[in-house]
Design a protein around this motif. Structure first.
Motif, PDB file in Angstrom:
ATOM      1  N   ASN A  44       0.800  -1.224   0.000  1.00 25.25           N
ATOM      2  CA  ASN A  44       0.000   0.000   0.000  1.00 25.25           C
ATOM      3  C   ASN A  44       0.833   1.274   0.000  1.00 25.25           C
ATOM      4  OD1 ASN A  44      -2.402  -1.561   0.097  1.00 25.25           O
ATOM      5  ND2 ASN A  44      -2.207  -1.710   2.335  1.00 25.25           N
ATOM      6  N   ASN A  45       2.094   1.169  -0.384  1.00 30.53           N
ATOM      7  CA  ASN A  45       2.901   2.364  -0.590  1.00 30.53           C
ATOM      8  C   ASN A  45       2.847   2.742  -2.066  1.00 30.53           C
ATOM      9  OD1 ASN A  45       3.711   3.049   1.933  1.00 30.53           O
ATOM     10  ND2 ASN A  45       5.670   1.985   1.856  1.00 30.53           N
ATOM     11  N   GLY A  46       3.179   3.988  -2.358  1.00 31.99           N
ATOM     12  CA  GLY A  46       3.155   4.453  -3.742  1.00 31.99           C
ATOM     13  C   GLY A  46       4.468   4.188  -4.447  1.00 31.99           C
ATOM     14  N   SER A  47       5.112   5.267  -4.941  1.00 32.30           N
ATOM     15  CA  SER A  47       6.324   5.111  -5.745  1.00 32.30           C
ATOM     16  C   SER A  47       7.467   5.924  -5.160  1.00 32.30           C
ATOM     17  CB  SER A  47       6.045   5.517  -7.193  1.00 32.30           C
ATOM     18  OG  SER A  47       5.193   4.567  -7.808  1.00 32.30           O
ATOM     19  N   LEU A  48       8.618   5.843  -5.843  1.00 39.44           N
ATOM     20  CA  LEU A  48       9.866   6.359  -5.286  1.00 39.44           C
ATOM     21  C   LEU A  48      10.623   7.156  -6.335  1.00 39.44           C
ATOM     22  CD1 LEU A  48      12.106   6.202  -3.017  1.00 39.44           C
ATOM     23  CD2 LEU A  48      12.862   4.102  -4.123  1.00 39.44           C
ATOM     24  N   LEU A  49      11.059   8.370  -5.964  1.00 41.68           N
ATOM     25  CA  LEU A  49      11.941   9.184  -6.798  1.00 41.68           C
ATOM     26  C   LEU A  49      13.318   9.233  -6.156  1.00 41.68           C
ATOM     27  CD1 LEU A  49       9.772  12.323  -7.752  1.00 41.68           C
ATOM     28  CD2 LEU A  49      10.178  10.265  -9.111  1.00 41.68           C
ATOM     29  N   ILE A  50      14.353   8.950  -6.962  1.00 43.93           N
ATOM     30  CA  ILE A  50      15.740   9.123  -6.512  1.00 43.93           C
ATOM     31  C   ILE A  50      16.269  10.352  -7.238  1.00 43.93           C
ATOM     32  CG2 ILE A  50      18.003   8.057  -6.268  1.00 43.93           C
ATOM     33  CD1 ILE A  50      16.678   5.343  -6.649  1.00 43.93           C
ATOM     34  N   ALA A  51      16.334  11.479  -6.521  1.00 48.52           N
ATOM     35  CA  ALA A  51      16.633  12.763  -7.154  1.00 48.52           C
ATOM     36  C   ALA A  51      18.020  13.255  -6.770  1.00 48.52           C
ATOM     37  CB  ALA A  51      15.579  13.793  -6.768  1.00 48.52           C
ATOM     38  N   GLY A  52      18.508  14.190  -7.544  1.00 51.04           N
ATOM     39  CA  GLY A  52      19.810  14.788  -7.276  1.00 51.04           C
ATOM     40  C   GLY A  52      20.322  15.511  -8.505  1.00 51.04           C
ATOM     41  N   THR A  53      21.532  16.028  -8.418  1.00 49.86           N
ATOM     42  CA  THR A  53      22.174  16.664  -9.559  1.00 49.86           C
ATOM     43  C   THR A  53      23.042  15.632 -10.273  1.00 49.86           C
ATOM     44  OG1 THR A  53      24.055  17.374  -8.223  1.00 49.86           O
ATOM     45  CG2 THR A  53      22.200  18.893  -8.376  1.00 49.86           C
ATOM     46  N   ALA A  54      23.585  16.020 -11.410  1.00 51.35           N
ATOM     47  CA  ALA A  54      24.431  15.105 -12.176  1.00 51.35           C
ATOM     48  C   ALA A  54      25.627  14.676 -11.329  1.00 51.35           C
ATOM     49  CB  ALA A  54      24.902  15.782 -13.457  1.00 51.35           C
ATOM     50  N   GLY A  55      25.828  13.365 -11.214  1.00 55.90           N
ATOM     51  CA  GLY A  55      26.975  12.850 -10.486  1.00 55.90           C
ATOM     52  C   GLY A  55      26.725  12.537  -9.033  1.00 55.90           C
ATOM     53  N   ASP A  56      25.487  12.693  -8.545  1.00 58.35           N
ATOM     54  CA  ASP A  56      25.195  12.410  -7.140  1.00 58.35           C
ATOM     55  C   ASP A  56      25.069  10.922  -6.850  1.00 58.35           C
ATOM     56  OD1 ASP A  56      25.234  14.864  -5.827  1.00 58.35           O
ATOM     57  OD2 ASP A  56      23.223  15.383  -6.485  1.00 58.35           O
ATOM     58  N   GLY A  57      25.000  10.081  -7.889  1.00 61.74           N
ATOM     59  CA  GLY A  57      24.909   8.642  -7.676  1.00 61.74           C
ATOM     60  C   GLY A  57      23.498   8.097  -7.759  1.00 61.74           C
ATOM     61  N   LYS A  58      22.645   8.761  -8.543  1.00 68.00           N
ATOM     62  CA  LYS A  58      21.253   8.317  -8.659  1.00 68.00           C
ATOM     63  C   LYS A  58      21.166   6.919  -9.280  1.00 68.00           C
ATOM     64  CE  LYS A  58      20.209  11.837 -11.218  1.00 68.00           C
ATOM     65  NZ  LYS A  58      21.523  12.491 -11.240  1.00 68.00           N
ATOM     66  N   THR A  59      21.868   6.725 -10.401  1.00 69.33           N
ATOM     67  CA  THR A  59      21.835   5.421 -11.067  1.00 69.33           C
ATOM     68  C   THR A  59      22.486   4.357 -10.201  1.00 69.33           C
ATOM     69  OG1 THR A  59      21.990   6.587 -13.177  1.00 69.33           O
ATOM     70  CG2 THR A  59      22.376   4.228 -13.217  1.00 69.33           C
ATOM     71  N   TYR A  60      23.532   4.711  -9.487  1.00 64.69           N
ATOM     72  CA  TYR A  60      24.212   3.765  -8.594  1.00 64.69           C
ATOM     73  C   TYR A  60      23.260   3.288  -7.498  1.00 64.69           C
ATOM     74  CZ  TYR A  60      27.795   1.941  -5.412  1.00 64.69           C
ATOM     75  OH  TYR A  60      28.537   1.135  -4.583  1.00 64.69           O
ATOM     76  N   HIS A  61      22.511   4.212  -6.893  1.00 68.19           N
ATOM     77  CA  HIS A  61      21.556   3.836  -5.861  1.00 68.19           C
ATOM     78  C   HIS A  61      20.431   2.975  -6.443  1.00 68.19           C
ATOM     79  CE1 HIS A  61      23.546   6.686  -3.209  1.00 68.19           C
ATOM     80  NE2 HIS A  61      22.765   6.272  -2.209  1.00 68.19           N
ATOM     81  N   ALA A  62      19.972   3.332  -7.648  1.00 69.27           N
ATOM     82  CA  ALA A  62      18.913   2.541  -8.281  1.00 69.27           C
ATOM     83  C   ALA A  62      19.400   1.117  -8.549  1.00 69.27           C
ATOM     84  CB  ALA A  62      18.460   3.213  -9.578  1.00 69.27           C
ATOM     85  N   ARG A  63      20.642   0.992  -8.999  1.00 72.43           N
ATOM     86  CA  ARG A  63      21.198  -0.343  -9.266  1.00 72.43           C
ATOM     87  C   ARG A  63      21.322  -1.154  -7.983  1.00 72.43           C
ATOM     88  NH1 ARG A  63      26.733  -2.329  -9.971  1.00 72.43           N
ATOM     89  NH2 ARG A  63      27.545  -0.215  -9.960  1.00 72.43           N
ATOM     90  N   GLN A  64      21.759  -0.518  -6.905  1.00 73.40           N
ATOM     91  CA  GLN A  64      21.884  -1.237  -5.641  1.00 73.40           C
ATOM     92  C   GLN A  64      20.519  -1.709  -5.138  1.00 73.40           C
ATOM     93  OE1 GLN A  64      24.879  -2.121  -4.353  1.00 73.40           O
ATOM     94  NE2 GLN A  64      25.663  -1.152  -6.221  1.00 73.40           N
ATOM     95  N   LEU A  65      19.493  -0.861  -5.327  1.00 72.83           N
ATOM     96  CA  LEU A  65      18.143  -1.266  -4.932  1.00 72.83           C
ATOM     97  C   LEU A  65      17.661  -2.441  -5.781  1.00 72.83           C
ATOM     98  CD1 LEU A  65      15.577  -0.821  -3.271  1.00 72.83           C
ATOM     99  CD2 LEU A  65      14.853   0.880  -4.983  1.00 72.83           C
ATOM    100  N   TRP A  66      17.929  -2.384  -7.074  1.00 71.03           N
ATOM    101  CA  TRP A  66      17.572  -3.486  -7.995  1.00 71.03           C
ATOM    102  C   TRP A  66      18.199  -4.801  -7.513  1.00 71.03           C
ATOM    103  CZ3 TRP A  66      14.965  -4.487 -12.641  1.00 71.03           C
ATOM    104  CH2 TRP A  66      15.409  -5.580 -13.380  1.00 71.03           C
ATOM    105  N   LEU A  67      19.474  -4.759  -7.169  1.00 67.29           N
ATOM    106  CA  LEU A  67      20.160  -5.972  -6.730  1.00 67.29           C
ATOM    107  C   LEU A  67      19.624  -6.454  -5.382  1.00 67.29           C
ATOM    108  CD1 LEU A  67      23.841  -5.029  -7.704  1.00 67.29           C
ATOM    109  CD2 LEU A  67      22.274  -6.545  -8.933  1.00 67.29           C
ATOM    110  N   ARG A  68      19.341  -5.531  -4.464  1.00 67.67           N
ATOM    111  CA  ARG A  68      18.820  -5.918  -3.151  1.00 67.67           C
ATOM    112  C   ARG A  68      17.429  -6.546  -3.261  1.00 67.67           C
ATOM    113  NH1 ARG A  68      20.951  -3.035   1.270  1.00 67.67           N
ATOM    114  NH2 ARG A  68      19.377  -4.132   2.528  1.00 67.67           N
ATOM    115  N   LEU A  69      16.690  -6.160  -4.286  1.00 63.96           N
ATOM    116  CA  LEU A  69      15.362  -6.733  -4.507  1.00 63.96           C
ATOM    117  C   LEU A  69      15.423  -8.076  -5.235  1.00 63.96           C
ATOM    118  CD1 LEU A  69      13.346  -3.523  -5.471  1.00 63.96           C
ATOM    119  CD2 LEU A  69      12.973  -4.943  -3.444  1.00 63.96           C
ATOM    120  N   GLY A  70      16.637  -8.489  -5.602  1.00 63.72           N
ATOM    121  CA  GLY A  70      16.793  -9.776  -6.267  1.00 63.72           C
ATOM    122  C   GLY A  70      16.928  -9.685  -7.766  1.00 63.72           C
ATOM    123  N   GLY A  71      17.127  -8.476  -8.291  1.00 62.97           N
ATOM    124  CA  GLY A  71      17.275  -8.300  -9.729  1.00 62.97           C
ATOM    125  C   GLY A  71      18.592  -8.863 -10.240  1.00 62.97           C
TER     126      GLY A  71
END
Length: 626
Positions: free
Chosen positions: A59-86
């Protein structure tokens, strides 16, 4: 012999300030890792546990990973993907949108919203809106995005009646209001991360990487051979100075952050790589060493040109390349190497010959035979002291001055705290009072062990405020004078005192130095009466603090920083308006008999007068009707 760490150093080099530093982009790292056959640089992801719990909760909605260029947004998204079993290989595939199936729901990952154009991007935003506003629980969106980009997309996303997306307001509030929460939209803003903590994490991840163990068997770092890469790593880790270098570098980064500079993790990785691999020898390609360069550097007795203290400021790079990187532009703005003191230059130039300085020279210069008292430096110093023609020529003078600049940079990072009274290393920067500012910060920041603001810091701030607001050379450490010139608040000289409050908050009046949550900085809070209703705040950035301290020490306000001067005059105008309002409200509470008495007595004016010793006092003059 092939150096055992060759592949690792080549891999690390691609994190440095190169035109093609692809390793700084998370989407290219896996390819580089497989080619180099080394283990990755693992940076901490403190938000991933929080994101993981949010996505897994029903029952939760969605998630935004925000920041400026180089803050590690894609890196955090990848780590979440792997932690979820991706699957890591599926993540590395070229698809811009990836879906991970979980029990009872689908998680849609967008690695970078900027890559989605036209209908594809609109479809994702519509799905996000439905997830958040429509209470759609079977699909969760995890979107990596830049601040401005997501806001611009949401402004342009309008319904048939031209109304902007309902997500616009909550996303704006999440970016600009600290602590804002939405029941169905989680916003992780990576740009809010503290730079000092990020730098420490990057330094630890790079300098303590297990691949460095390969260097233990390297012939280039055995016996009397000194490998500049290994030497720089040793100094970055702090094996001999207890971490002093890292702390001083962290101080610079923290001062820059508090002045408004944003240095993303991508820049800090480039800095870390440059600290280790930077070198000024012409034969070193693009100013960054690889293991294959070390032999030539050693044979040419040029190890000192790879000094970690020079590399902090990208002295190994051409000026335009260095200034194109925000982190090096920011660090160079401190002027370290150009700023100096008589004591430091006396030590560096005359220390080896002056018996009064010899012990200090041996301790702070001579003891460092790699980057301090090198053969070249000692030779140039001797030429200078003996007055030889060589050092009077343009080339010789330039070489000696360059070495002096190198030594000032080294001393900033190596002088112990306990010799500060003799060799104040912050005076080697444009922020001479930065040490005081950091101690002030430690006194007000929440969560730290509470201690009183140092009296000398408070007194200096009060003196600076008084000199700006009155134009007089006041030395009062215990009173803040709020004065005008009798009609024009921007006048440089103001002797008509509207209010005088103590330098400590007493009975709801006076000056209080507190933590300002939104700015994450100290703040001056001056109350002229009436509690919080009568107070005015002034955000105390490092440059404003420096300005007030310099003025207190005798600098002319308009000659140091016109911008700071204008900021203080605006603060003064707000204080005058607040003082007038408080007086009007107080006067309105009095009876008519008091008004009549005042009218009969005439007009009372309070002037600031100054004694020869700089102490100001108030003198009241009554002006009566004829």
């Amino acid at each position: 012999m092939t150096p055992p760490a060759l592949q690792w150093v080549r891999f690390l080099r691609n994190y440095g300030p190169l035109p093609t530093n692809s390793n700084l982009f998370d989407e290219h790292v896996n390819v580089a890792l497989s080619q180099a056959n080394v283990s990755p640089i693992s940076l901490p992801t403190p938000y991933v546990d929080e994101m993981l719990a949010y996505v897994k909760t029903d029952n939760n909605g969605s998630l935004l990973i925000a920041g400026t260029a180089g803050d590690g947004k894609t890196y955090h998204a990848r780590q979440l993907w792997l932690r979820l079993g991706g699957d890591e290989k599926k993540w590395a595939a070229r698809e811009k949108i990836k879906t991970l199936e979980l029990p009872g729901r689908s998680v849609i990952f967008v690695k970078d919203l900027s890559e989605l154009k036209g209908p594809e991007g609109e479809k994702i935003l519509n799905g996000l809106e439905q997830s958040v506003e429509g209470n759609e629980n079977t699909t969760v969106y995890v979107i990596a995005c830049n601040h401005g980009q997501i806001l611009d997309r949401l402004r342009k996303s309008k319904d048939a009646e031209g109304v902007p997306s309902p997500l616009l307001a909550p996303v704006q509030n999440a970016f600009f209001q600290d602590g804002f929460e939405h029941p169905r939209l989680k916003v992780i803003d990576l740009s809010r991360s503290g730079h000092r903590q990020s730098l420490s994490a990057v330094i630890k991840a790079v300098m303590e990487h297990p691949e460095w163990d390969r260097c233990l068997s390297c012939e280039l770092n055995q016996g009397e051979r000194i490998c500049p890469i290994a030497e720089n790593r040793k100094r970055a880790i702090g094996l001999e100075d207890g971490g002093r270098f890292a702390r001083r570098l962290g101080d610079l980064i923290e001062i820059a952050r508090l002045n408004g500079a944003h240095l993303p993790v991508r820049d800090l990785l480039a800095l870390a790589a440059n600290l280790l691999l930077g070198h000024g020898h012409p034969s070193v390609k693009e100013g960054l060493m690889s293991c294959s360069d070390v032999v030539q550097i050693q044979d040419g007795d040029a190890v000192d040109q790879g000094s970690i203290y020079r590399n902090v400021f990208a002295a190994n790079l051409p000026y335009r390349r260095a200034m194109a990187r925000p982190v090096f532009k920011t660090l160079r703005s401190f002027g370290i190497g150009e700023e100096t003191t008589n004591g430091v230059d006396g030590l560096l130039v005359y220390g080896s010959d002056d018996t009064r300085l010899r012990a200090d020279f041996d301790q702070f210069v001579g003891a460092d035979r790699v980057y301090g008292a090198t053969r070249e430096y000692l030779a140039l110093q001797q030429h200078y002291l003996e007055g030889e023609e060589f050092v009077r020529l343009e080339e010789g003078a330039s070489l000696f001055l360059d070495r002096l600049a190198d030594q000032r940079q080294r001393l900033f990072f190596t002088l112990p705290d306990e010799v500060y009274s003799k060799y104040p290393f912050w005076n080697l920067t444009t922020f001479r009072f930065a040490g005081d500012y950091l101690r002030l910060l430690g006194s007000v920041v929440p969560g730290e062990s509470k201690r009183m603001v140092e009296e000398k810091i408070r007194s200096r701030l009060v003196q600076g405020l008084n000199r700006v607001m009155t134009g007089l050379l006041l030395d009062n450490p215990d009173t803040v004078f709020i004065a005008n010139s009798g009609g024009f608040t921007q006048s440089k000289i103001s002797v008509l005192c509207e209010s005088a409050v103590p330098s400590y908050r007493t009975g709801g009046m006076g000056m209080h130095i507190r933590w300002e949550k939104n700015g994450q900085r100290p703040c001056l809070d001056i109350s002229v009466g009436g509690g919080n209703q009568g107070s005015v705040q002034f955000d105390l950035t490092p440059v404003r603090f420096e300005f007030l301290c310099r003025v207190a020490e005798g600098a002319l306000p308009s000659s140091f920083s016109n911008e700071c001067f204008e900021d203080l005059l605006a603060f003064k105008a707000r204080l005058l308006r607040k003082a007038e309002l408080v007086q009007t409200q107080g006067h309105g509470n009095e009876g008519d008999d008091d008004d009549t008495a005042e009218e009969h007595a005439g007009l009372g004016l309070t002037f600031i007068e100054i004694e020869q010793n700089g102490h100001g006092f108030l003198k009241r003059i009554s002006v009566r009707n004829a």
